[in-house]
Motif scaffolding. Structure first.
Motif, PDB file in Angstrom:
ATOM      1  N   ARG A  78       0.845  -1.190   0.000  1.00 48.58           N
ATOM      2  CA  ARG A  78       0.000   0.000   0.000  1.00 48.58           C
ATOM      3  C   ARG A  78       0.882   1.242   0.000  1.00 48.58           C
ATOM      4  O   ARG A  78       2.084   1.169   0.311  1.00 48.58           O
ATOM      5  N   CYS A  79       0.313   2.371  -0.341  1.00 51.68           N
ATOM      6  CA  CYS A  79       1.052   3.632  -0.273  1.00 51.68           C
ATOM      7  C   CYS A  79       1.366   3.950   1.188  1.00 51.68           C
ATOM      8  O   CYS A  79       0.501   3.864   2.060  1.00 51.68           O
ATOM      9  N   GLY A  80       2.617   4.316   1.437  1.00 54.77           N
ATOM     10  CA  GLY A  80       3.029   4.571   2.805  1.00 54.77           C
ATOM     11  C   GLY A  80       2.909   6.012   3.256  1.00 54.77           C
ATOM     12  O   GLY A  80       3.336   6.356   4.366  1.00 54.77           O
ATOM     13  N   LYS A  81       2.315   6.859   2.427  1.00 52.14           N
ATOM     14  CA  LYS A  81       2.264   8.295   2.739  1.00 52.14           C
ATOM     15  C   LYS A  81       1.575   8.571   4.068  1.00 52.14           C
ATOM     16  O   LYS A  81       2.050   9.387   4.872  1.00 52.14           O
ATOM     17  N   HIS A  82       0.463   7.894   4.330  1.00 52.34           N
ATOM     18  CA  HIS A  82      -0.327   8.172   5.530  1.00 52.34           C
ATOM     19  C   HIS A  82      -0.223   7.073   6.583  1.00 52.34           C
ATOM     20  O   HIS A  82      -0.978   7.112   7.564  1.00 52.34           O
ATOM     21  N   PHE A  83       0.685   6.121   6.384  1.00 57.67           N
ATOM     22  CA  PHE A  83       0.735   5.016   7.324  1.00 57.67           C
ATOM     23  C   PHE A  83       1.195   5.472   8.714  1.00 57.67           C
ATOM     24  O   PHE A  83       0.782   4.913   9.730  1.00 57.67           O
ATOM     25  N   GLY A  84       2.057   6.482   8.790  1.00 60.03           N
ATOM     26  CA  GLY A  84       2.479   7.009  10.085  1.00 60.03           C
ATOM     27  C   GLY A  84       1.298   7.579  10.865  1.00 60.03           C
ATOM     28  O   GLY A  84       1.209   7.419  12.091  1.00 60.03           O
ATOM     29  N   VAL A  85       0.370   8.242  10.154  1.00 58.26           N
ATOM     30  CA  VAL A  85      -0.830   8.765  10.812  1.00 58.26           C
ATOM     31  C   VAL A  85      -1.690   7.618  11.322  1.00 58.26           C
ATOM     32  O   VAL A  85      -2.256   7.682  12.423  1.00 58.26           O
ATOM     33  N   ILE A  86      -1.778   6.551  10.542  1.00 57.20           N
ATOM     34  CA  ILE A  86      -2.560   5.387  10.960  1.00 57.20           C
ATOM     35  C   ILE A  86      -1.968   4.762  12.217  1.00 57.20           C
ATOM     36  O   ILE A  86      -2.685   4.399  13.154  1.00 57.20           O
ATOM     37  N   LEU A  87      -0.643   4.657  12.275  1.00 60.18           N
ATOM     38  CA  LEU A  87      -0.001   4.116  13.477  1.00 60.18           C
ATOM     39  C   LEU A  87      -0.294   4.994  14.693  1.00 60.18           C
ATOM     40  O   LEU A  87      -0.547   4.483  15.801  1.00 60.18           O
ATOM     41  N   ASN A  88      -0.261   6.297  14.517  1.00 61.36           N
ATOM     42  CA  ASN A  88      -0.573   7.201  15.633  1.00 61.36           C
ATOM     43  C   ASN A  88      -2.003   7.020  16.113  1.00 61.36           C
ATOM     44  O   ASN A  88      -2.280   7.096  17.318  1.00 61.36           O
ATOM     45  N   TYR A  89      -2.934   6.793  15.188  1.00 68.74           N
ATOM     46  CA  TYR A  89      -4.312   6.550  15.603  1.00 68.74           C
ATOM     47  C   TYR A  89      -4.422   5.249  16.385  1.00 68.74           C
ATOM     48  O   TYR A  89      -5.154   5.174  17.392  1.00 68.74           O
ATOM     49  N   LEU A  90      -3.707   4.213  15.946  1.00 63.69           N
ATOM     50  CA  LEU A  90      -3.751   2.933  16.663  1.00 63.69           C
ATOM     51  C   LEU A  90      -3.173   3.078  18.072  1.00 63.69           C
ATOM     52  O   LEU A  90      -3.608   2.405  19.000  1.00 63.69           O
ATOM     53  N   ARG A  91      -2.201   3.958  18.236  1.00 59.58           N
ATOM     54  CA  ARG A  91      -1.585   4.151  19.559  1.00 59.58           C
ATOM     55  C   ARG A  91      -2.488   4.955  20.498  1.00 59.58           C
ATOM     56  O   ARG A  91      -2.643   4.622  21.668  1.00 59.58           O
ATOM     57  N   ASP A  92      -3.066   6.063  19.965  1.00 55.99           N
ATOM     58  CA  ASP A  92      -3.704   7.042  20.838  1.00 55.99           C
ATOM     59  C   ASP A  92      -5.219   7.136  20.677  1.00 55.99           C
ATOM     60  O   ASP A  92      -5.867   7.882  21.419  1.00 55.99           O
ATOM     61  N   ASP A  93      -5.780   6.451  19.702  1.00 57.64           N
ATOM     62  CA  ASP A  93      -7.215   6.497  19.406  1.00 57.64           C
ATOM     63  C   ASP A  93      -7.679   7.865  18.904  1.00 57.64           C
ATOM     64  O   ASP A  93      -8.885   8.123  18.800  1.00 57.64           O
ATOM     65  N   THR A  94      -6.759   8.764  18.627  1.00 60.93           N
ATOM     66  CA  THR A  94      -7.110  10.070  18.071  1.00 60.93           C
ATOM     67  C   THR A  94      -5.893  10.648  17.363  1.00 60.93           C
ATOM     68  O   THR A  94      -4.757  10.280  17.687  1.00 60.93           O
ATOM     69  N   ILE A  95      -6.130  11.527  16.423  1.00 60.76           N
ATOM     70  CA  ILE A  95      -5.046  12.171  15.681  1.00 60.76           C
ATOM     71  C   ILE A  95      -5.500  13.570  15.266  1.00 60.76           C
ATOM     72  O   ILE A  95      -6.686  13.903  15.325  1.00 60.76           O
ATOM     73  N   ALA A  96      -4.554  14.385  14.849  1.00 56.24           N
ATOM     74  CA  ALA A  96      -4.852  15.676  14.215  1.00 56.24           C
ATOM     75  C   ALA A  96      -4.920  15.422  12.709  1.00 56.24           C
ATOM     76  O   ALA A  96      -3.923  15.071  12.086  1.00 56.24           O
ATOM     77  N   LEU A  97      -6.100  15.574  12.150  1.00 58.42           N
ATOM     78  CA  LEU A  97      -6.287  15.304  10.723  1.00 58.42           C
ATOM     79  C   LEU A  97      -5.615  16.370   9.870  1.00 58.42           C
ATOM     80  O   LEU A  97      -5.445  17.512  10.310  1.00 58.42           O
ATOM     81  N   PRO A  98      -5.216  16.028   8.653  1.00 51.84           N
ATOM     82  CA  PRO A  98      -4.661  17.032   7.742  1.00 51.84           C
ATOM     83  C   PRO A  98      -5.680  18.132   7.474  1.00 51.84           C
ATOM     84  O   PRO A  98      -6.896  17.916   7.547  1.00 51.84           O
ATOM     85  N   LYS A  99      -5.195  19.336   7.153  1.00 54.40           N
ATOM     86  CA  LYS A  99      -6.087  20.449   6.846  1.00 54.40           C
ATOM     87  C   LYS A  99      -6.586  20.389   5.414  1.00 54.40           C
ATOM     88  O   LYS A  99      -7.646  20.908   5.104  1.00 54.40           O
ATOM     89  N   ASN A 100      -5.817  19.749   4.549  1.00 57.11           N
ATOM     90  CA  ASN A 100      -6.169  19.680   3.139  1.00 57.11           C
ATOM     91  C   ASN A 100      -7.256  18.631   2.909  1.00 57.11           C
ATOM     92  O   ASN A 100      -7.155  17.497   3.383  1.00 57.11           O
ATOM     93  N   ARG A 101      -8.288  19.016   2.198  1.00 56.18           N
ATOM     94  CA  ARG A 101      -9.417  18.112   1.955  1.00 56.18           C
ATOM     95  C   ARG A 101      -8.997  16.867   1.179  1.00 56.18           C
ATOM     96  O   ARG A 101      -9.442  15.756   1.475  1.00 56.18           O
ATOM     97  N   GLN A 102      -8.125  17.033   0.196  1.00 57.36           N
ATOM     98  CA  GLN A 102      -7.681  15.899  -0.600  1.00 57.36           C
ATOM     99  C   GLN A 102      -6.910  14.899   0.242  1.00 57.36           C
ATOM    100  O   GLN A 102      -7.075  13.680   0.103  1.00 57.36           O
ATOM    101  N   GLU A 103      -6.070  15.387   1.158  1.00 55.10           N
ATOM    102  CA  GLU A 103      -5.304  14.477   2.004  1.00 55.10           C
ATOM    103  C   GLU A 103      -6.205  13.733   2.975  1.00 55.10           C
ATOM    104  O   GLU A 103      -5.934  12.575   3.322  1.00 55.10           O
ATOM    105  N   ILE A 104      -7.273  14.372   3.430  1.00 51.53           N
ATOM    106  CA  ILE A 104      -8.225  13.663   4.294  1.00 51.53           C
ATOM    107  C   ILE A 104      -8.886  12.527   3.519  1.00 51.53           C
ATOM    108  O   ILE A 104      -9.078  11.422   4.044  1.00 51.53           O
ATOM    109  N   LYS A 105      -9.209  12.774   2.253  1.00 52.61           N
ATOM    110  CA  LYS A 105      -9.794  11.713   1.429  1.00 52.61           C
ATOM    111  C   LYS A 105      -8.815  10.562   1.246  1.00 52.61           C
ATOM    112  O   LYS A 105      -9.210   9.383   1.300  1.00 52.61           O
TER     113      LYS A 105
END
Length: 313
Positions: A78-105
């Protein structure tokens, strides 16, 4: 190396074939595992990967086989661009989402792939909020009284362009093209307000005495006025004609850009953008007239006449 930062991008050695292996739940505990997600490398623990009931838990609890390369990196295609954000969500159950609409998609697509429903819900809520709360590109004040107009112009540190349009001021019928030309003036005002947003203060006036009139101000003083209406004397009745002097409006708008300076009276600027030099030879009685009080008024074909008679009659 850390679990929330992409480490590097690697190229697989030619001829190296990945091999499969499986993890038993609890076999590695808190020990770190190495992940190669689409060429981006991450370190994390099996405990983090198995905290939520996701595809990653299935991969690292023995329910699914995983691929590894010859160096022991576990491969995830899979693309690894957002995998670090996914790991942070698995650790903390919350994250700061990107501000850009396309990146959120993009992040939501990855969350759907890994079956992380909580993160999917966060992304969907953020996209809905962004859809409902668009920020204005520019704000155009609408004048409601002469005092408000005076206050806005006097307090502005920018040049000012005002469009007065009030179709109800007409006491005659309009010519056939007048409605289209009035709309063109309004559309040009909108285009200019977007083009020079932040450099010029644009005002709309719907309470004035004219039908369609542009006014241009610099350093708090009116510099020019372009009136777009004229009275046409037809054979049987009078009509009001609205014109669209696009070139003149552009010219005067560019002229007011000369006043993008601190509000210090500059007679040379005022002289250059006021009356023509041919009018400078006024009498001695007018020598005390201040340059900054001059207003250049351009009326487009005011009181023109039509003659419908054919030639030779």
């Amino acid at each position: 190396m850390s679990g929330d930062t992409c480490l590097t991008t690697i190229c697989r050695s030619s001829g190296a074939k990945p091999k499969t292996c499986s993890f038993r739940e609890g076999s590695l505990g808190n020990k770190y595992v190495r992940l190669n997600v689409g060429g981006s490398l991450y370190y994390t623990t099996v405990q983090v990967l198995t905290r939520h009931d996701t595809m990653l838990k299935a991969m690292f609890s023995g329910r699914m086989e995983v691929l590894t390369d010859k160096e022991g990196w576990i491969l995830i295609d899979r693309c690894g661009k957002h995998f670090g954000v996914i790991l942070n969500y698995l650790r903390d159950d919350t994250i700061a989402l990107p501000k850009n609409r396309q990146e959120i998609k993009e992040l939501m697509a990855e969350a759907k792939y890994y079956l992380i429903q909580g993160l999917v819900d966060m992304c969907q809520a953020a996209l809905q909020d962004k859809k409902d709360s668009y920020e204005a590109v520019c704000n155009i004040p609408i004048i409601t009284s002469p005092k408000e107009e005076e206050r806005l112009i006097e307090s502005s540190m920018k040049p000012v362009v005002k469009l007065l349009y009030n179709r109800s001021n007409n006491k005659y019928s309009y010519t056939s093209n007048s409605d289209d030309n009035l709309l063109k003036n309004i559309e040009l005002f909108d285009k200019l307000s977007l083009r020079f947003n932040g450099r010029v203060l644009f005002l709309k006036d719907v309470i004035g005495d004219e039908i369609c009139c542009w006014s241009f101000y610099g350093q708090g003083r009116k510099l020019a006025e372009v009136c777009c209406t004229s009275i046409v004397y037809a054979t049987e009745k009078k009509q009001t004609k609205v014109e669209f002097p696009e070139a003149r409006i552009y010219e005067e708008t560019l002229n007011v850009l000369l006043y993008e300076t601190p509000r210090v009276p500059d007679n040379s600027l005022l002289e250059a953008t006021s009356r023509n030099r041919s009018q400078a030879s006024h009498s001695e009685d007018d020598e005390g007239f201040e340059l900054r009080d001059r207003v250049r008024r351009i009326h487009v074909k005011r009181y023109s006449t039509y003659d419908d008679r054919q030639l030779g009659h």
